[in-house]
Motif scaffolding. Structure first.
Motif, PDB file in Angstrom:
ATOM      1  N   ARG A 132      16.688  59.709  70.564  1.00 41.74           N
ATOM      2  CA  ARG A 132      17.562  60.800  70.137  1.00 41.74           C
ATOM      3  C   ARG A 132      18.946  60.285  69.795  1.00 41.74           C
ATOM      4  O   ARG A 132      19.548  60.685  68.796  1.00 41.74           O
ATOM      5  CB  ARG A 132      17.650  61.850  71.247  1.00 41.74           C
ATOM      6  CG  ARG A 132      18.491  63.064  70.884  1.00 41.74           C
ATOM      7  CD  ARG A 132      18.748  63.931  72.085  1.00 41.74           C
ATOM      8  NE  ARG A 132      19.518  63.216  73.083  1.00 41.74           N
ATOM      9  CZ  ARG A 132      19.809  63.711  74.280  1.00 41.74           C
ATOM     10  NH1 ARG A 132      19.357  64.883  74.629  1.00 41.74           N
ATOM     11  NH2 ARG A 132      20.518  63.010  75.139  1.00 41.74           N
ATOM     12  N   ASP A 133      19.483  59.351  70.616  1.00 45.01           N
ATOM     13  CA  ASP A 133      20.807  58.803  70.344  1.00 45.01           C
ATOM     14  C   ASP A 133      20.816  58.034  69.031  1.00 45.01           C
ATOM     15  O   ASP A 133      21.767  58.137  68.245  1.00 45.01           O
ATOM     16  CB  ASP A 133      21.239  57.889  71.493  1.00 45.01           C
ATOM     17  CG  ASP A 133      21.473  58.671  72.781  1.00 45.01           C
ATOM     18  OD1 ASP A 133      21.668  59.901  72.674  1.00 45.01           O
ATOM     19  OD2 ASP A 133      21.454  58.065  73.857  1.00 45.01           O
ATOM     20  N   PRO A 152       4.452  66.378  69.716  1.00 45.04           N
ATOM     21  CA  PRO A 152       3.867  65.504  70.746  1.00 45.04           C
ATOM     22  C   PRO A 152       3.910  66.113  72.139  1.00 45.04           C
ATOM     23  O   PRO A 152       2.969  65.945  72.928  1.00 45.04           O
ATOM     24  CB  PRO A 152       4.732  64.234  70.666  1.00 45.04           C
ATOM     25  CG  PRO A 152       5.349  64.260  69.333  1.00 45.04           C
ATOM     26  CD  PRO A 152       5.547  65.702  69.003  1.00 45.04           C
ATOM     27  N   LEU A 153       4.992  66.842  72.461  1.00 48.41           N
ATOM     28  CA  LEU A 153       5.072  67.461  73.781  1.00 48.41           C
ATOM     29  C   LEU A 153       4.021  68.554  73.945  1.00 48.41           C
ATOM     30  O   LEU A 153       3.451  68.724  75.026  1.00 48.41           O
ATOM     31  CB  LEU A 153       6.474  68.040  73.994  1.00 48.41           C
ATOM     32  CG  LEU A 153       7.605  67.034  74.170  1.00 48.41           C
ATOM     33  CD1 LEU A 153       8.920  67.756  74.368  1.00 48.41           C
ATOM     34  CD2 LEU A 153       7.333  66.104  75.328  1.00 48.41           C
ATOM     35  N   TYR A 183      14.244  72.971  63.567  1.00 53.57           N
ATOM     36  CA  TYR A 183      14.737  71.901  62.712  1.00 53.57           C
ATOM     37  C   TYR A 183      13.707  70.783  62.644  1.00 53.57           C
ATOM     38  O   TYR A 183      12.758  70.724  63.425  1.00 53.57           O
ATOM     39  CB  TYR A 183      16.061  71.354  63.252  1.00 53.57           C
ATOM     40  CG  TYR A 183      17.200  72.348  63.187  1.00 53.57           C
ATOM     41  CD1 TYR A 183      17.815  72.641  61.972  1.00 53.57           C
ATOM     42  CD2 TYR A 183      17.656  72.990  64.330  1.00 53.57           C
ATOM     43  CE1 TYR A 183      18.864  73.552  61.903  1.00 53.57           C
ATOM     44  CE2 TYR A 183      18.699  73.899  64.282  1.00 53.57           C
ATOM     45  CZ  TYR A 183      19.305  74.178  63.058  1.00 53.57           C
ATOM     46  OH  TYR A 183      20.319  75.087  62.997  1.00 53.57           O
ATOM     47  N   ALA A 184      13.933  69.862  61.704  1.00 52.03           N
ATOM     48  CA  ALA A 184      12.963  68.778  61.494  1.00 52.03           C
ATOM     49  C   ALA A 184      12.848  67.899  62.735  1.00 52.03           C
ATOM     50  O   ALA A 184      11.749  67.540  63.159  1.00 52.03           O
ATOM     51  CB  ALA A 184      13.371  67.940  60.279  1.00 52.03           C
ATOM     52  N   HIS A 185      13.998  67.557  63.366  1.00 48.45           N
ATOM     53  CA  HIS A 185      13.924  66.703  64.554  1.00 48.45           C
ATOM     54  C   HIS A 185      13.314  67.441  65.732  1.00 48.45           C
ATOM     55  O   HIS A 185      12.678  66.831  66.596  1.00 48.45           O
ATOM     56  CB  HIS A 185      15.315  66.179  64.910  1.00 48.45           C
ATOM     57  CG  HIS A 185      16.262  67.243  65.399  1.00 48.45           C
ATOM     58  ND1 HIS A 185      16.944  68.083  64.541  1.00 48.45           N
ATOM     59  CD2 HIS A 185      16.626  67.622  66.650  1.00 48.45           C
ATOM     60  CE1 HIS A 185      17.697  68.908  65.229  1.00 48.45           C
ATOM     61  NE2 HIS A 185      17.525  68.660  66.519  1.00 48.45           N
ATOM     62  N   TRP A 220      16.088  66.116  77.307  1.00 49.03           N
ATOM     63  CA  TRP A 220      16.275  66.313  75.866  1.00 49.03           C
ATOM     64  C   TRP A 220      17.300  67.397  75.573  1.00 49.03           C
ATOM     65  O   TRP A 220      18.093  67.294  74.637  1.00 49.03           O
ATOM     66  CB  TRP A 220      14.929  66.658  75.232  1.00 49.03           C
ATOM     67  CG  TRP A 220      14.968  66.795  73.748  1.00 49.03           C
ATOM     68  CD1 TRP A 220      15.513  65.925  72.848  1.00 49.03           C
ATOM     69  CD2 TRP A 220      14.439  67.880  72.974  1.00 49.03           C
ATOM     70  NE1 TRP A 220      15.347  66.396  71.558  1.00 49.03           N
ATOM     71  CE2 TRP A 220      14.690  67.589  71.613  1.00 49.03           C
ATOM     72  CE3 TRP A 220      13.755  69.044  73.301  1.00 49.03           C
ATOM     73  CZ2 TRP A 220      14.294  68.435  70.593  1.00 49.03           C
ATOM     74  CZ3 TRP A 220      13.363  69.892  72.276  1.00 49.03           C
ATOM     75  CH2 TRP A 220      13.631  69.583  70.942  1.00 49.03           C
ATOM     76  N   MET A 221      17.309  68.470  76.388  1.00 48.59           N
ATOM     77  CA  MET A 221      18.258  69.552  76.181  1.00 48.59           C
ATOM     78  C   MET A 221      19.648  69.227  76.718  1.00 48.59           C
ATOM     79  O   MET A 221      20.568  70.023  76.577  1.00 48.59           O
ATOM     80  CB  MET A 221      17.733  70.837  76.829  1.00 48.59           C
ATOM     81  CG  MET A 221      16.522  71.419  76.146  1.00 48.59           C
ATOM     82  SD  MET A 221      16.017  73.024  76.813  1.00 48.59           S
ATOM     83  CE  MET A 221      15.516  72.572  78.469  1.00 48.59           C
ATOM     84  N   GLY A 222      19.808  68.070  77.351  1.00 47.98           N
ATOM     85  CA  GLY A 222      21.113  67.674  77.845  1.00 47.98           C
ATOM     86  C   GLY A 222      21.490  68.279  79.181  1.00 47.98           C
ATOM     87  O   GLY A 222      22.645  68.168  79.603  1.00 47.98           O
TER      88      GLY A 222
END
Length: 370
Positions: free
Chosen positions: A244-245, A113-114, A104-106, A184-186
């Motif tokens: 992200r939020d 960058p990672l 996805y775009a996000h 990031w993956m929660g």
């Protein structure tokens, strides 16, 4: 019918395999070209790698080759590994080109960058090992040599030793990337990671013990950067979580606005004939809301009961209203406390439902907001 559909299903998979093959061939070709360019300088590269040890060897001693083919195979192996090392940005670029279309775009904004940071951190870890760790470790080893023992290290053994350290420090310097990905993956949060700091420090020294030679200096020089990088990962993960939020809030606002716009368009004909002085919308009470839902369920039960009877030759069973089905499902989702899914269905009811169904949906939304 089946024969015609099969090629449509298999074609995308075959195209992915062909693209993967092309990218692997490009990666191998680039590594081969770099290797052919580096192999004539294999001895010079080995001399550069051995410089930290050669600088601390006692006078009159040197490195040795204990195997017949070592003078040839060791520079050959080093040239090949160096080719992969220098080609790593291009190899990761090919991996990115293969994976990126499915993101996805996000995810693309996050992954690029990672990916670049992971390459830079791996190179930084290798440089830290060469310029900081090697001089200290080799100086320590030569200083504790027993009297009467000549330090003459085998060239192949030395290469395996330094490659292990390069890999260990390069991998250790990826800790910030791993920390950010976990958050990031929660799977965890920066606060939970910070609360586990004592265990991380102990684990860093344990990992340093396994990844480095059996000496305290190299173990400490690996454990301390791992701890510092873990702290850096926590700091940066807070930044990524905040972004992200904010992005998720913007997406939810956009979705809500779109649905509300659709609901306004769908209900415009209903409200067009109303007088301007009509009383504003007033939410139903909980008792009225439950009574309305019970009425809808009773009507659906009556319709379903008629389906099991034998219909007349000229009559057919009435079709079930899909909007009422959605209202029933919304009621079950409210009981299961799944409010997000209930909201999505309510927005659909606002667009698709009639006057009574829209009123029920708006009341349920007001209750959920409260």
């Amino acid at each position: 019918m089946t024969d015609n559909a099969a090629p449509d299903i298999e074609q995308p998979f075959m195209s992915h395999l062909l693209e993967l093959r092309d990218r692997l061939l490009r990666a191998v070709l680039v590594v081969l070209v770099i290797f052919l360019g580096l192999f004539p300088f294999g001895n010079d590269i080995y001399h550069f790698i051995a410089e930290p040890l050669m600088a601390v060897l006692p006078e009159g001693t040197s490195m040795i080759a204990t195997k017949v083919a070592s003078p040839f195979l060791t520079p050959f192996k080093l040239s090949l590994i160096a080719a992969v090392f220098f080609a790593m940005p291009y190899l990761l670029y090919q991996l990115w080109g293969f994976v990126a279309p499915g993101l996805y775009a996000h995810e693309k904004r996050m992954a690029m960058p990672l990916l670049a940071s992971s390459v830079a951190l791996f190179y930084l870890g290798a440089a830290f090992a060469y310029y900081v760790v090697f001089p200290l470790v080799f100086k320590f080893f030569t200083s504790v040599t027993p009297e009467g023992v000549a330090v003459m290290t085998d060239i192949s053994e030395y290469l395996d030793f330094v490659l292990t350290l390069f890999f260990a420090f390069g991998l250790a310097f990826e800790i910030p990337i791993a920390t950010i990905l976990l958050v990031w993956m929660g799977m965890t949060s920066p606060e939970k990671l910070a609360s586990k700091r004592p265990y991380v420090i102990v684990g860093a020294f344990v990992i340093g013990m396994f990844l480095t030679p059996p000496d305290v200096i190299s173990q400490t020089l690996l454990a301390l950067p791992m701890w510092v990088l873990f702290e850096a990962g926590i700091i940066f993960s807070r930044f990524f979580v905040r972004n992200r939020d904010e992005q998720e809030d913007e997406e939810e606002e956009s979705d809500y606005t779109d649905v509300q716009a659709g609901a306004s368009v769908a209900t415009a004909p209903v409200h067009a004939g109303k007088q301007e002085d009509e009383e504003p919308f007033t939410p139903l009470s909980d008792e009225e809301m439950e009574a309305e839902l019970d009425r809808l369920e009773a009507e659906l039960d009556e319709e379903q009961a008629t389906w099991h009877e034998e219909p007349d030759e000229e009559e057919e069973p009435a079709a079930e209203d899909p909007v009422d089905r959605k209202l029933q499902r919304i009621n079950r989702l409210r009981e299961d406390m799944d409010f997000d899914a209930a909201r999505k269905l309510l927005y659909e009811v606002l667009v698709e439902g009639n006057d009574e169904q829209v009123v029920v949906a708006r009341n349920i939304l007001s209750q959920l907001d409260d």
